[in-house]
Design an enzyme around this catalytic site. Structure first.
Site, PDB file in Angstrom:
ATOM      1  N   GLU A  53       0.825  -1.205   0.000  1.00 49.39           N
ATOM      2  CA  GLU A  53       0.000   0.000   0.000  1.00 49.39           C
ATOM      3  C   GLU A  53       0.864   1.262   0.000  1.00 49.39           C
ATOM      4  OE1 GLU A  53      -2.372  -2.968   2.597  1.00 49.39           O
ATOM      5  OE2 GLU A  53      -0.299  -2.599   2.006  1.00 49.39           O
ATOM      6  N   CYS A  60      -2.100  -3.143   7.292  1.00 53.34           N
ATOM      7  CA  CYS A  60      -1.577  -3.213   8.652  1.00 53.34           C
ATOM      8  C   CYS A  60      -1.830  -1.887   9.368  1.00 53.34           C
ATOM      9  CB  CYS A  60      -0.094  -3.550   8.641  1.00 53.34           C
ATOM     10  SG  CYS A  60       0.962  -2.204   8.039  1.00 53.34           S
TER      11      CYS A  60
END
Length: 238
Positions: free
Chosen positions: A55, A87
């Site tokens: 990401e 995360c």
């Protein structure tokens, strides 16, 4: 059911992860769509000294091309693991740098588009982030906003600030986004129970009851005591 833009981003990440060949340094691919409709892809870089998640890598890839805000993002893991959630670090970075982004999260059938703020309730807001102001709307409101029939929007857990902004409209079956420049003139916090006739009028809704019913449909968890923001605005672009 995924909207067309969501499906485009998911397909791009799935294609990118399919090109990985078992290298333990690269196990996740991410894709993101920016406000101009461009789709960017990247993969994670895993190393014992640390390394970016997919990401974060795709945020860098998008920034290398333009400064458009990122509207939708998804990560897909290799070996058939499918969509995975970001995360904690990625959630905080996305909230600080791309607070308008929808994150595709694992769902029972299709992935589910989730505002990044919903992934970090009670999150710390990095004061120096300086993210672009973007307000997202369903495409069905575009005509009323542009015509001045709708001059307010009520937001829950989607804080807004006074000043110039970009309004972004998205339709279920349309590719990309429509946008218009606007200025937020005031933001008033109040409990749902105190929503009044002026709020309903400025929202372009016929009555307070209809407005509250609409809010309940959009925010099923919303109660009468919950505090929302009444955001009043004017459009400055075409």
């Amino acid at each position: 059911m995924l909207w067309r833009n969501d499906r485009t981003v998911l397909d791009a990440a799935t294609e990118a992860v399919g090109r990985l060949r078992g290298d333990p340094a690269h196990t996740v691919a991410a894709a993101a769509m920016d406000l101009s409709g461009r789709v960017h892809t990247a993969v994670n870089v895993s190393h014992f000294t640390g390394g970016p998640c997919a990401e974060l890598a795709v945020l860098g890839a998008a920034a290398a091309v333009s400064d458009d805000p990122v509207m939708t993002i998804v990560a897909v893991a290799d070996r058939g693991r499918g969509v995975i959630p970001p995360c904690g670090r990625c959630r905080q970075v996305l909230l600080d740098l791309q607070p308008q982004v929808l994150v595709l999260m694992p769902g029972q059938d299709d992935p589910v588009g989730t505002p990044v703020r919903d992934l970090l309730p009670g999150a710390y807001d990095w004061p120096d982030a300086g993210a672009s102001r973007v307000v997202r709307f369903s495409g069905r409101y575009r005509d009323d906003v542009l015509a001045g029939r709708k001059t307010a929007t009520i937001r829950f857990r989607d804080p807004q600030g006074v000043g110039p902004t970009t309004f972004v409209f998205e339709d279920e079956d349309a590719a990309g986004f429509a946008r218009v420049d606007a200025v937020i003139e005031s933001v008033t916090a109040k409990p749902v129970a105190e929503i009044d006739e002026r709020d309903a009028h400025d929202e372009g809704v016929g009555s307070v009851a209809a407005l509250r019913d609409g809010l309940a449909g959009h925010y099923p968890q919303l109660g009468a005591a919950d505090v929302v923001e009444v955001v009043r605005f004017r459009v400055t672009g075409d």
